[in-house]
Write a protein that holds these residues in place. Structure first.
Motif, PDB file in Angstrom:
ATOM      1  N   ASP A  49      11.733 -16.984 -14.904  1.00 18.51           N
ATOM      2  CA  ASP A  49      12.102 -16.027 -13.860  1.00 18.51           C
ATOM      3  C   ASP A  49      11.106 -14.869 -13.792  1.00 18.51           C
ATOM      4  O   ASP A  49      10.795 -14.371 -12.699  1.00 18.51           O
ATOM      5  CB  ASP A  49      13.518 -15.499 -14.094  1.00 18.51           C
ATOM      6  N   LEU A  50      10.613 -14.424 -14.942  1.00 17.08           N
ATOM      7  CA  LEU A  50       9.576 -13.383 -14.948  1.00 17.08           C
ATOM      8  C   LEU A  50       8.328 -13.872 -14.233  1.00 17.08           C
ATOM      9  O   LEU A  50       7.713 -13.140 -13.438  1.00 17.08           O
ATOM     10  CB  LEU A  50       9.243 -12.977 -16.386  1.00 17.08           C
ATOM     11  N   PRO A  90      15.127 -19.109  -7.485  1.00 22.65           N
ATOM     12  CA  PRO A  90      14.913 -20.469  -6.987  1.00 22.65           C
ATOM     13  C   PRO A  90      13.669 -21.102  -7.612  1.00 22.65           C
ATOM     14  O   PRO A  90      12.681 -20.417  -7.891  1.00 22.65           O
ATOM     15  CB  PRO A  90      14.735 -20.276  -5.477  1.00 22.65           C
ATOM     16  N   PHE A  91      13.732 -22.424  -7.816  1.00 26.87           N
ATOM     17  CA  PHE A  91      12.589 -23.127  -8.399  1.00 26.87           C
ATOM     18  C   PHE A  91      11.454 -23.182  -7.389  1.00 26.87           C
ATOM     19  O   PHE A  91      11.644 -23.561  -6.235  1.00 26.87           O
ATOM     20  CB  PHE A  91      12.987 -24.543  -8.820  1.00 26.87           C
ATOM     21  N   THR A  94       4.913 -24.246  -6.871  1.00 21.09           N
ATOM     22  CA  THR A  94       3.592 -23.644  -7.080  1.00 21.09           C
ATOM     23  C   THR A  94       3.579 -22.781  -8.341  1.00 21.09           C
ATOM     24  O   THR A  94       2.665 -22.853  -9.162  1.00 21.09           O
ATOM     25  CB  THR A  94       3.192 -22.799  -5.863  1.00 21.09           C
ATOM     26  N   VAL A  95       4.612 -21.957  -8.495  1.00 20.85           N
ATOM     27  CA  VAL A  95       4.711 -21.120  -9.687  1.00 20.85           C
ATOM     28  C   VAL A  95       4.844 -21.991 -10.928  1.00 20.85           C
ATOM     29  O   VAL A  95       4.211 -21.738 -11.959  1.00 20.85           O
ATOM     30  CB  VAL A  95       5.907 -20.151  -9.574  1.00 20.85           C
ATOM     31  N   TRP A  96       5.663 -23.045 -10.831  1.00 21.57           N
ATOM     32  CA  TRP A  96       5.872 -23.904 -11.991  1.00 21.57           C
ATOM     33  C   TRP A  96       4.573 -24.583 -12.434  1.00 21.57           C
ATOM     34  O   TRP A  96       4.273 -24.658 -13.625  1.00 21.57           O
ATOM     35  CB  TRP A  96       6.939 -24.963 -11.713  1.00 21.57           C
ATOM     36  N   GLU A  97       3.789 -25.081 -11.486  1.00 15.04           N
ATOM     37  CA  GLU A  97       2.532 -25.763 -11.838  1.00 15.04           C
ATOM     38  C   GLU A  97       1.604 -24.826 -12.599  1.00 15.04           C
ATOM     39  O   GLU A  97       0.982 -25.201 -13.592  1.00 15.04           O
ATOM     40  CB  GLU A  97       1.851 -26.285 -10.578  1.00 15.04           C
TER      41      GLU A  97
END
Length: 518
Positions: A49-50, A90-91, A94-97
């Motif tokens: 989340d951060l 929310p998932f 782009t951030v996750w990759e």
């Protein structure tokens, strides 16, 4: 080319974070205990989340350390599953990759010398490839009896000591410790000796997640940013203070931890005494960690224990029965428990604070499981008005104003005061004026662990108790624990869905008071 989540526009980022420059620098977080419920449900989602809010740099890395036979991809998959299930935001693919590129896993036991060498190699690789610049925090989400071996291994392997920087800022190393901080004063002092023999005192962050909650931090704003409250916040006007942490669930799968710990050690020693300190403290001269901690420690040092602990404490165990239309198991019948356990699931006690502000004002603390509802609140109850004019025009309990700070759930605050009932008669009844975070602010409150993990990476310690605070808290609780242990009897039973044993009501009745029913 990885996306720069720190520099690109991120709709989830609170603009105040940019204004206050609360964005972590290059760093990594090494998480011990990655397979536990705390990591899976709270820590891993909070870290993501951060990142999703743009508060972690693209150079951030997450390293898991555990005995599972995983590689980096396996751990990354576990992190993603946890994030998708429990993250507050929310998932974002782009951030996750970008986030996943910094995920690593090191397999090993806590006492495995080779594993710490592999961990050191991993951190050096992250410094070179990810750009973490030698800044590493070690999060010990592990049982307290493992702290010593992990700290010694971090010291022996050289991981605890940051390398000397050729230029610029010196890299840092920090350690994060989850509660409980010992099980009594002696063990807390020994734990502190172990940790501070490896890490400097200002690099040790003791996490009490309650201090990261917005409503807890709002106590300072409520008191010191408003002229409405502070002039009345003393023994001239306050009758007593009630601090409650009630849960409507049982111990669940925590039998191995809870037996021998109990409600008082589990939450009164840390959470509720911290709430007491924030409620009773004098205004600090700044939000600097030294100033804030000093005022809290003054309160804890001024706590005066009752002479007769038997009259001013109560404890209980929930029995089996019906709660909320469901048949529930009694504490002694929970799987894995000693059927003769004397561990309490409910504890209540009275404390007094020997200062000019709070002389004669009792503070009542209670915590328990299988109670009427889930709620944590601080109720500052004021003395009754003389009511000479309205004494024949109100209910028996009319006229006792209160300010109630709701820590969870439904975070906010309520003011109770008397008002005329509509009609031709002069009848007065207590009513409430309510403030709720969800109604007053468009942005949702971050999880406590988000705030605290970010503060660790930023090196901002005001929300983390130092060892003096921890020891003062144990000095308060230890006499009660020793008294209860000397009774050699079962705590008083209480039915699930109630508000605890009869002895808890008697504790207040002796003082002519009653518990609130939130």
């Amino acid at each position: 080319m990885p996306h720069n989540t720190a520099s690109r526009s991120n709709p989830l980022r609170d603009p105040r974070d940019r204004r206050l420059n609360r964005i972590a620098g290059p760093s990594s977080l090494v998480l011990f205990g990655v397979t536990g419920d705390l990591a899976r449900k709270k820590l891993l989602p909070a870290i993501y989340d951060l990142a999703n809010r743009g508060l972690l740099p693209p150079s951030f890395a997450l390293v898991g350390f555990g005995r599972r036979d995983w590689d980096d991809a396996d751990f990354s998959a576990q992190v993603e599953e946890s994030v998708r299930q429990y993250a507050r935001t929310p998932f974002n693919e782009t951030v996750w990759e970008q986030f996943a590129e910094g995920i690593r896993f090191v397999q090993g036991e806590f006492d495995d010398d080779e594993a710490y060498l592999r961990l050191k190699e991993t951190m050096e690789e992250l410094d070179a490839v990810r750009g973490t610049k030698g800044n590493h925090a070690f999060y010990l989400s592990i049982p307290p009896n493992s702290f010593e071996v992990v700290c010694q291994q971090l010291s022996t392997s050289g991981l605890a000591e940051a390398p000397t920087a050729a230029e610029g800022d010196k890299p840092w190393r920090r350690v994060v410790i989850e509660k409980p901080f010992g099980h009594d004063l002696a063990s807390a002092r020994e734990l502190n000796r172990i940790v501070e023999s490896v890490f400097p005192a200002d690099s040790v962050f003791r996490i009490d997640h309650y201090l990261g909650k917005e409503t807890v931090q709002n106590i300072l704003a409520l008191r010191f940013a408003n002229q409405l409250f502070e002039p009345l916040w003393n023994s001239n006007y306050v009758d007593h203070v009630q601090i409650t942490m009630a849960e409507d669930i049982g111990i669940g799968g925590r039998a191995g931890y809870y037996d021998g710990v109990g409600a008082a050690r589990d939450v009164i020693q840390n959470h509720l005494l911290q709430l007491l300190a924030l409620t009773a403290m004098e205004e600090p001269i700044s939000f600097n960690a030294t100033d804030l901690r000093a005022e809290k420690e003054k309160v804890l040092a001024a706590v005066k224990l009752p002479k007769d602990l038997s009259r001013h404490s109560a404890r209980g165990q929930y029995t089996g029965g019906w709660q909320g239309g469901e048949s529930v198991t009694g504490f002694l019948d929970e799987e894995g428990f000693n059927p003769h356990s004397q561990t309490e699931t409910f504890a209540a006690l009275r404390l007094d604070i020997n200062t000019r502000r709070w002389a004669t004002v009792p503070f009542y603390l209670r915590a328990g499981k299988r109670l009427g509802r889930r709620v944590t609140e601080i109720a500052v109850v004021f003395k009754r008005a003389p009511n000479l004019l309205f004494r024949d025009h109100g209910d028996d309990d009319f006229g006792q104003n209160a300010v109630v700070i709701r820590v969870q759930p439904d975070e906010g605050a309520t003011i109770r005061f008397g008002s005329k009932v509509p009609g031709t008669q002069m009848e007065v009844r207590d009513v409430t004026m309510d403030f709720g975070y969800g109604h007053s602010f468009t942005e949702s409150s971050p999880e406590a662990y988000e705030r605290l993990i970010l503060d660790v990476l930023l090196g901002e310690p005001p929300l983390f108790p130092r060892h003096e605070e921890v020891e003062l808290s144990w000095k308060i609780l230890d006499p009660f624990e020793e008294y209860w242990a000397g009774l050699d009897e079962q705590p008083e039973p209480y039915t699930p869905g109630s508000w605890g044993p009869a002895s808890a009501d008697e504790l207040l009745a002796r003082d002519g008071r009653t518990w609130r029913r939130p």
